[in-house]
Design a protein around this motif. Structure first.
Motif, short mmCIF file in Angstrom:
data_model
loop_
_atom_site.label_atom_id
_atom_site.label_comp_id
_atom_site.label_asym_id
_atom_site.label_seq_id
_atom_site.Cartn_x
_atom_site.Cartn_y
_atom_site.Cartn_z
N SER A 1 13.75 -0.78 -10.52
CA SER A 1 14.39 0.53 -10.48
C SER A 1 14.45 1.01 -9.03
O SER A 1 13.53 0.79 -8.26
CB SER A 1 13.62 1.52 -11.35
N GLN A 2 15.54 1.65 -8.68
CA GLN A 2 15.74 2.09 -7.31
C GLN A 2 14.90 3.34 -7.01
O GLN A 2 14.72 4.21 -7.86
CB GLN A 2 17.21 2.39 -7.05
N LEU A 3 14.40 3.40 -5.79
CA LEU A 3 13.64 4.56 -5.36
C LEU A 3 14.59 5.71 -5.05
O LEU A 3 15.71 5.51 -4.60
CB LEU A 3 12.83 4.23 -4.11
N SER A 4 14.10 6.91 -5.27
CA SER A 4 14.90 8.09 -4.95
C SER A 4 13.96 9.20 -4.52
O SER A 4 12.74 9.10 -4.66
CB SER A 4 15.73 8.53 -6.16
N GLY A 5 14.53 10.26 -4.00
CA GLY A 5 13.72 11.43 -3.64
C GLY A 5 12.64 11.12 -2.64
O GLY A 5 12.84 10.37 -1.68
N HIS A 6 11.45 11.68 -2.87
CA HIS A 6 10.38 11.56 -1.88
C HIS A 6 9.92 10.11 -1.74
O HIS A 6 9.49 9.69 -0.65
CB HIS A 6 9.20 12.46 -2.26
N GLU A 7 10.01 9.31 -2.82
CA GLU A 7 9.59 7.91 -2.74
C GLU A 7 10.47 7.15 -1.75
O GLU A 7 9.97 6.43 -0.87
CB GLU A 7 9.67 7.26 -4.12
N ALA A 8 11.77 7.31 -1.88
CA ALA A 8 12.71 6.66 -0.97
C ALA A 8 12.48 7.14 0.46
O ALA A 8 12.53 6.34 1.41
CB ALA A 8 14.14 6.94 -1.40
N GLY A 9 12.22 8.44 0.62
CA GLY A 9 11.98 8.98 1.95
C GLY A 9 10.74 8.40 2.60
O GLY A 9 10.76 8.03 3.79
N HIS B 1 0.82 -1.22 0.00
CA HIS B 1 0.00 0.00 0.00
C HIS B 1 0.85 1.27 0.00
O HIS B 1 0.39 2.34 0.39
CB HIS B 1 -0.97 0.01 1.19
N LEU B 2 2.09 1.14 -0.46
CA LEU B 2 2.98 2.30 -0.56
C LEU B 2 3.96 2.04 -1.70
O LEU B 2 5.17 1.90 -1.48
CB LEU B 2 3.72 2.54 0.75
N GLY B 3 3.44 1.93 -2.91
CA GLY B 3 4.30 1.61 -4.04
C GLY B 3 3.93 2.39 -5.28
O GLY B 3 2.87 3.04 -5.35
N VAL C 1 9.21 5.50 1.88
CA VAL C 1 9.40 4.07 2.16
C VAL C 1 10.27 3.88 3.39
O VAL C 1 9.97 3.06 4.27
CB VAL C 1 10.00 3.36 0.93
N ALA C 2 11.36 4.63 3.49
CA ALA C 2 12.25 4.49 4.65
C ALA C 2 11.53 4.89 5.93
O ALA C 2 11.67 4.23 6.98
CB ALA C 2 13.50 5.34 4.45
N ALA C 3 10.74 5.97 5.88
CA ALA C 3 10.03 6.44 7.07
C ALA C 3 8.99 5.42 7.52
O ALA C 3 8.87 5.11 8.72
CB ALA C 3 9.37 7.78 6.79
N VAL C 4 8.21 4.88 6.58
CA VAL C 4 7.15 3.94 6.96
C VAL C 4 7.75 2.61 7.40
O VAL C 4 7.24 1.97 8.32
CB VAL C 4 6.16 3.75 5.79
N LYS C 5 8.86 2.20 6.80
CA LYS C 5 9.51 0.97 7.28
C LYS C 5 10.02 1.17 8.70
O LYS C 5 9.94 0.24 9.54
CB LYS C 5 10.65 0.57 6.34
N LEU D 1 4.71 13.46 -11.10
CA LEU D 1 5.43 12.35 -10.48
C LEU D 1 6.21 11.54 -11.50
O LEU D 1 7.30 11.03 -11.20
CB LEU D 1 4.44 11.43 -9.76
N GLY D 2 5.63 11.35 -12.68
CA GLY D 2 6.26 10.50 -13.68
C GLY D 2 6.13 9.02 -13.39
O GLY D 2 6.82 8.18 -13.98
N SER D 3 5.24 8.68 -12.48
CA SER D 3 4.93 7.29 -12.15
C SER D 3 3.46 7.24 -11.75
O SER D 3 2.83 8.29 -11.55
CB SER D 3 5.81 6.78 -11.00
N VAL D 4 2.91 6.03 -11.63
CA VAL D 4 1.51 5.89 -11.20
C VAL D 4 1.50 5.28 -9.81
O VAL D 4 1.90 4.13 -9.63
CB VAL D 4 0.69 5.02 -12.18
#
Length: 469
Positions: free
Chosen positions: A401-409, A204-206, A411-415, A246-249
């Motif tokens: 593909s590796q996460l970067s920017g706000h996506e990586a932030g 639920h976070l992808g 995911v790291a915060a919720v993990k 965003l450039g992603s869905v």
């Protein structure tokens, strides 16, 4: 092959049984054990499955194999012994617990959704100890069984169970599959199921970051066509401008993050929360079946054949049509279309997963599994949601593909929040529980976090294990 379903009195069990009925291949599931703590709910779902099997026989092909035999039990150890696969679909606290999760959070002005934000943390805090006990029992009583986890929050619960079962527990969710199919269909892909999704994140976070047909990424074509981008559910939910930015869905659940204020306002203004609606709706369904009424004609002296199935099917249709209604209202997205109503079919994801493992039928599925170095921002044991190759040896995540920017932030915060929930579940530390609430991106104050824990402790006696440090 023997399948045990924990939470076997749950409303969505007929979806799983329907997938099993469609499977006529060698090595299919022949015996299903339903386990639940509520005998009345077990009896009601068993009636639905009986009607479902009869309907399949009437409409099926000649010489079709018999429907899987169903038995019910309230004894967990009995249910686990001899199982080849175990589906964990429990709901600790029931829908009344979900409704309380939502209300306590909304009273503090924060989101109470069952897998996102404060509600997801509360649900995890009371579910993790139960899931860990189940994992330990599986390891002892059915060490060769594979556990397929449906229980929400799916990634968190899968990670909790993986500490005792290793790679023999795999989490599933139909949201990423449904998203990839909707995008593929929107782009006119001839065989949406054959398109390769570059999907990455947590449950639920992808984000869908690429969609490959014959090794060509067709996702940029979606962003280049505003009409197409606005024509499917996520386009209407998030808005074309935001998706192009965003450039992603994103997975639909990211609406709670990107439009949090609007979502909270819509939830607070709704006549009922989602949990309260489902609680009332399903209570009527189970009560009618327990009373032996024909829901289509309560005055009838006897229940007609197929009435249990018909009641379940009507209730299911209403449930799906109202899914994420508050978010769509906040976004001005309108009613769900027929394509929107088609989910990824989590029951068919589960069936494909079982087939791949039991029959060594190699396939690729989006699953919740241990990271194993796929995402560089997380450790090896962190459970992530990514495409996996599945065969008789289990599920292995593939390169994404590796996460970067706000996506990586995010995911790291919720993990990090999930790890606090796991620590609280293991140690009973109220301090870790408060930390989980306080660190979540959708909770804006440590003081709010403290009040949330106290509110949830008052609503859920099962959280009494959390002691003051």
């Amino acid at each position: 092959m023997r399948l045990t379903i924990l939470g076997g009195g749950g409303f969505r069990v007929p979806l799983v049984y329907g997938a099993l009925l469609s499977d006529r291949a060698e090595g299919r599931v022949t015996h299903v054990t339903l386990h639940d703590l509520d005998p009345a709910r077990l009896a009601a779902i068993a009636r639905v499955l009986t009607d479902q099997a009869a309907r399949a026989r009437a409409e099926g092909v000649p010489d079709a194999p018999p429907a899987p035999e169903v038995r019910v039990t309230t004894d967990l150890d009995e249910a686990l012994r001899g199982a080849d696969f175990v589906f964990s679909a429990i709901r600790v606290g029931g829908l009344a617990g979900r409704a309380a999760d939502e209300r306590v959070a909304l009273d503090e002005g924060v989101l109470g959704q069952e897998t996102v934000g404060a509600g997801g943390i509360a649900y995890g805090l009371r579910t993790v100890p139960v899931a860990v006990d189940i994992a330990r029992r599986v390891a002892r009583l059915a060490p060769d069984a594979w556990v397929i986890n449906f229980t929400n929050p799916a990634g968190l619960v899968t990670e909790a169970m993986s500490r005792h079962l290793g790679s023999r527990v795999i989490g599933i969710c139909d949201s990423p599959v449904g998203l990839a199919r909707r995008v593929a269909r929107t782009l006119g892909v001839a065989d949406p199921a054959a398109a390769r999704a570059d999907y990455v994140g947590l449950n639920h976070l992808g984000w869908l970051r690429g969609l490959y047909v014959d090794d060509r990424d067709v996702l940029p074509e979606l962003f280049a066509d505003p009409d197409r981008l606005a024509s499917f559910e996520e386009g209407r939910l998030f808005g074309t401008d935001w998706l192009r930015s965003l450039g992603s869905v994103p997975n639909e659940y990211l609406h709670y993050y990107y439009f949090n204020r609007e979502a909270v306002t819509a939830y607070r203004q709704a006549k009922q929360t989602r949990g309260a609606f489902l609680h009332d709706q399903q209570a009527r369904f189970y009560d009618e079946l327990a009373a032996g009424q024909d829901p289509a004609d309560p005055a009838a002296p006897a229940v007609r054949e197929g009435a249990a199935w018909d009641a379940w099917d009507r209730t299911r249709a209403e449930r799906e049509a109202t899914y994420m209604a508050e978010n769509r209202e906040a976004a001005g997205a309108g009613e769900r279309t027929a394509d929107d109503l088609e989910s990824g079919g989590y029951e068919y994801v589960a069936l494909a997963l079982m087939r791949a493992i039991a029959r060594d039928e190699r396939t690729t599925l989006i699953l919740n599994v241990r990271n194993r170095g796929v995402l560089s921002i997380l450790d090896e044991a962190a459970v992530i949601e990514v495409p996996c190759v599945v065969d008789a040896t289990g599920a292995r995540p593939v390169a994404v593909s590796q996460l970067s920017g706000h996506e990586a932030g995010l995911v790291a915060a919720v993990k990090a929040v999930e790890r606090c929930v796991l620590a609280a579940g293991e140690s009973g530390s109220a301090q870790e529980a408060v930390k989980a609430f306080a660190l979540h991106p959708l909770v804006d104050s440590v003081q709010v976090a403290r009040r949330l824990l106290e509110g949830y402790r008052g609503a859920h006696p099962g959280l009494g294990y959390l002691r003051k440090d």
